[in-house]
Design an enzyme around this catalytic site. Structure first.
Site, PDB file in Angstrom:
ATOM      1  N   GLY A 131       0.779  -1.186  -0.112  1.00 31.42           N
ATOM      2  CA  GLY A 131      -0.164  -0.009   0.198  1.00 31.42           C
ATOM      3  C   GLY A 131       0.679   1.276  -0.161  1.00 31.42           C
ATOM      4  O   GLY A 131       0.581   2.064   0.657  1.00 31.42           O
ATOM      5  N   GLY A 132       1.986   1.279  -0.569  1.00 31.65           N
ATOM      6  CA  GLY A 132       2.842   2.272  -0.614  1.00 31.65           C
ATOM      7  C   GLY A 132       2.686   3.576  -1.507  1.00 31.65           C
ATOM      8  O   GLY A 132       3.474   4.051  -1.551  1.00 31.65           O
TER       9      GLY A 132
ATOM     10  N   ASP B  57       0.669  -1.556  -4.398  1.00 32.03           N
ATOM     11  CA  ASP B  57      -0.572  -0.907  -4.371  1.00 32.03           C
ATOM     12  C   ASP B  57      -1.570  -1.453  -5.445  1.00 32.03           C
ATOM     13  O   ASP B  57      -1.087  -2.220  -6.101  1.00 32.03           O
ATOM     14  CB  ASP B  57      -0.426   0.581  -4.602  1.00 32.03           C
ATOM     15  CG  ASP B  57      -1.532   1.427  -3.436  1.00 32.03           C
ATOM     16  OD1 ASP B  57      -2.370   1.352  -3.710  1.00 32.03           O
ATOM     17  OD2 ASP B  57      -0.848   2.320  -2.794  1.00 32.03           O
TER      18      ASP B  57
ATOM     19  N   ASN C 249      -3.740  -6.265  -4.517  1.00 30.46           N
ATOM     20  CA  ASN C 249      -4.666  -5.906  -3.371  1.00 30.46           C
ATOM     21  C   ASN C 249      -4.707  -6.635  -1.901  1.00 30.46           C
ATOM     22  O   ASN C 249      -4.625  -7.895  -2.073  1.00 30.46           O
ATOM     23  CB  ASN C 249      -6.141  -6.257  -4.099  1.00 30.46           C
ATOM     24  CG  ASN C 249      -7.389  -6.071  -3.084  1.00 30.46           C
ATOM     25  OD1 ASN C 249      -7.242  -5.823  -1.870  1.00 30.46           O
ATOM     26  ND2 ASN C 249      -8.623  -6.052  -3.655  1.00 30.46           N
ATOM     27  N   PHE C 250      -4.424  -5.715  -0.950  1.00 34.74           N
ATOM     28  CA  PHE C 250      -3.915  -6.514   0.317  1.00 34.74           C
ATOM     29  C   PHE C 250      -5.066  -7.374   1.095  1.00 34.74           C
ATOM     30  O   PHE C 250      -4.798  -7.867   1.865  1.00 34.74           O
ATOM     31  CB  PHE C 250      -3.221  -5.650   1.385  1.00 34.74           C
ATOM     32  CG  PHE C 250      -4.204  -4.221   1.431  1.00 34.74           C
ATOM     33  CD1 PHE C 250      -5.392  -4.354   1.800  1.00 34.74           C
ATOM     34  CD2 PHE C 250      -3.350  -3.091   1.887  1.00 34.74           C
ATOM     35  CE1 PHE C 250      -6.028  -3.149   2.134  1.00 34.74           C
ATOM     36  CE2 PHE C 250      -4.071  -1.821   2.153  1.00 34.74           C
ATOM     37  CZ  PHE C 250      -5.284  -1.808   2.391  1.00 34.74           C
TER      38      PHE C 250
ATOM     39  N   ARG D  20       0.413   3.487   7.412  1.00 40.08           N
ATOM     40  CA  ARG D  20      -0.883   4.418   7.370  1.00 40.08           C
ATOM     41  C   ARG D  20      -1.860   3.731   6.641  1.00 40.08           C
ATOM     42  O   ARG D  20      -2.614   4.489   5.842  1.00 40.08           O
ATOM     43  CB  ARG D  20      -0.508   5.677   7.107  1.00 40.08           C
ATOM     44  CG  ARG D  20       0.549   6.472   7.977  1.00 40.08           C
ATOM     45  CD  ARG D  20      -0.046   6.426   9.514  1.00 40.08           C
ATOM     46  NE  ARG D  20      -1.003   7.713   9.517  1.00 40.08           N
ATOM     47  CZ  ARG D  20      -1.845   7.797  10.742  1.00 40.08           C
ATOM     48  NH1 ARG D  20      -1.744   6.763  11.277  1.00 40.08           N
ATOM     49  NH2 ARG D  20      -2.452   8.717  10.793  1.00 40.08           N
TER      50      ARG D  20
ATOM     51  N   HIS E  47      -5.069   1.976   9.772  1.00 40.49           N
ATOM     52  CA  HIS E  47      -6.146   2.917  10.579  1.00 40.49           C
ATOM     53  C   HIS E  47      -7.348   3.125   9.713  1.00 40.49           C
ATOM     54  O   HIS E  47      -8.117   3.522  10.277  1.00 40.49           O
ATOM     55  CB  HIS E  47      -5.271   4.065  11.048  1.00 40.49           C
ATOM     56  CG  HIS E  47      -5.109   4.958  10.008  1.00 40.49           C
ATOM     57  ND1 HIS E  47      -5.059   6.460  10.227  1.00 40.49           N
ATOM     58  CD2 HIS E  47      -4.936   4.896   8.506  1.00 40.49           C
ATOM     59  CE1 HIS E  47      -4.655   6.988   9.013  1.00 40.49           C
ATOM     60  NE2 HIS E  47      -4.646   6.031   8.204  1.00 40.49           N
TER      61      HIS E  47
END
Length: 410
Positions: A253-254, A278, A299-300, A316, A319
């Site tokens: 997700g960088g 990402d 896709n994580f 980040r 959250h």
């Protein structure tokens, strides 16, 4: 009459006490700056100074004025948003000069009387008025000439203003409990999409809204970069004996690759690959290559395809999601981790119990609006345990709640 005078004397005494504390906080902060102490200590003293300013303001305002101040701040933000849309921020001279309301009105093709009324609430905290109905920039207005911050303010006001107004109404209808649904929360409720779409899907329907959201995330990069100083990447990479085929780090997700580029720069001579991950559409939109890093659409919420990396790094992202979704994201990383080799690094805010931090508090409520949250150490440990991980260490730095959690397989 005597009672009113007694109350006034008490408030005056409280103001004097507050001013003494504020002056002490100012002296401490300035002394730290002048003696060039550690950045973390300076940041911590600056946070303390801002807390003292808030406390002094509350004391000077007194209970009655503090009630109306909430409405004052809301209306000030509303005026700022409107004059931004007019183009006032870009129209004012940046060389220290000024423009009259009549000149601004003619230049921007807006009604002069409306312009004056809107700007009245922005003076003196945001806009300067050196003479009646003549306006100039201040540092607080010029900051919005930086596109990511301007877009970020617009996004926060447009997207999270409605949920903040509707939050009480949402809780009245849904019960006063933490929202755990991505499609039923204050954000989806306020934007008339409850039960159908999550926040990211709502934003993706409008390219301009999505652009502003991504710009706001870019504006946070300076804070996110703290993780490079907080976690000892150089030291830990120097302990490894990687080959050219080994994967040093996977940045999950960088985004646009700011983090991975900075980390790679810390160890340019260390063999091994770094991989930026990402969403496929985000990766496809990156026009430039990142030195020393490969790009990979991913896709994580799906199993992690890169196995056995030394470090999996997620910054980040967690959250933004409720607990169950976070556990799924973490479990997908766990399946790729190699025992006694791989480590997971989570760069996020860690809320210490009982500590007061205004920024962390409003960030948490912002996350609450769409189902996410800022978490305490206890809450992070619970998530890690559910995903099959154990917390080894929390890397911290003075002056910020932003931390890096280092986790290993159980």
């Amino acid at each position: 009459m005597l009672q009113q005078k007694d109350m006034m004397l008490k408030q005056n005494a409280a103001i004097k006490d507050a001013m003494r504390e504020l002056n002490a906080a100012v002296d401490s902060y300035l002394s730290a700056c002048e003696s060039a102490r550690e950045p973390g200590e300076i940041a911590q003293l600056h946070v303390a100074l801002m807390d003292n300013v808030r406390a002094t303001r509350a004391t000077v305002y007194g209970p009655m004025n503090m009630v109306t101040s909430h409405f004052e701040e809301f209306m000030r933000s509303s005026c700022l948003r409107a004059v931004m849309e007019m183009g006032v921020i870009e129209a004012l001279p940046t060389d220290g000069g000024s423009l009259s309301a009549a000149e601004l009105s003619a230049k921007l093709q807006v009604e002069e009387a409306l312009l004056v009324r809107l700007l009245r609430l922005l003076v003196p905290t945001i806009i300067e008025e050196p003479s009646p109905e003549v306006y100039a920039h201040t540092a607080n207005s010029m900051i919005f000439l930086f596109p990511p911050l301007r877009a970020g303010f617009m996004m926060m006001f447009d997207e999270f203003g409605p949920p903040s107004i509707k939050m009480n109404e949402f809780f009245q209808k849904n019960g006063f409990k933490t929202p755990s649904s991505l499609t039923n929360n204050p954000f989806t409720y306020a934007h008339n999409a409850a039960g159908n779409l999550n926040m990211f899907e709502i934003l993706s329907q409008d390219p301009q809204r999505l652009m502003r959201f991504e710009a706001a995330m870019q504006a946070q990069t300076s804070q996110n970069l703290l993780s490079f100083a907080i976690f000892p990447f150089q030291e830990r990479f120097s302990e490894l004996r990687p080959s050219e085929e080994d994967v040093l780090l996977v940045d999950i997700g960088g985004g646009k690759g700011h983090a991975i580029a900075a980390i790679r720069e810390l160890c340019p001579d260390t063999p091994g690959k770094m991989i930026l991950q990402d969403r496929p559409d985000v990766i496809a939109g990156l026009k430039n290559d990142i030195a020393g890093a490969e790009k990979f659409g991913y896709n994580f919420f799906e199993p992690q395809p890169v196995e056995g990396a030394f470090f999996y790094y997620i910054r980040r992202c967690l959250h933004d999601w409720p607990d169950n979704e976070c556990v799924l994201i973490l479990q997908n990383i766990v399946t790729a981790m190699k025992p006694r080799v791989s480590k997971l690094l989570i760069a996020e805010i860690v809320l210490p119990p009982g500590d007061r931090d205004t920024e962390a508090a409003w960030m948490d409520i912002t996350m609450l609006a769409f189902g996410g949250m800022e978490r305490s150490e206890k809450q992070w440990m619970s998530l890690l345990d559910r995903a099959g991980l154990v917390l080894e260490k929390i890397h911290k730095q003075e002056g910020t709640k932003f931390s890096v959690l280092e986790a290993d397989l159980k």
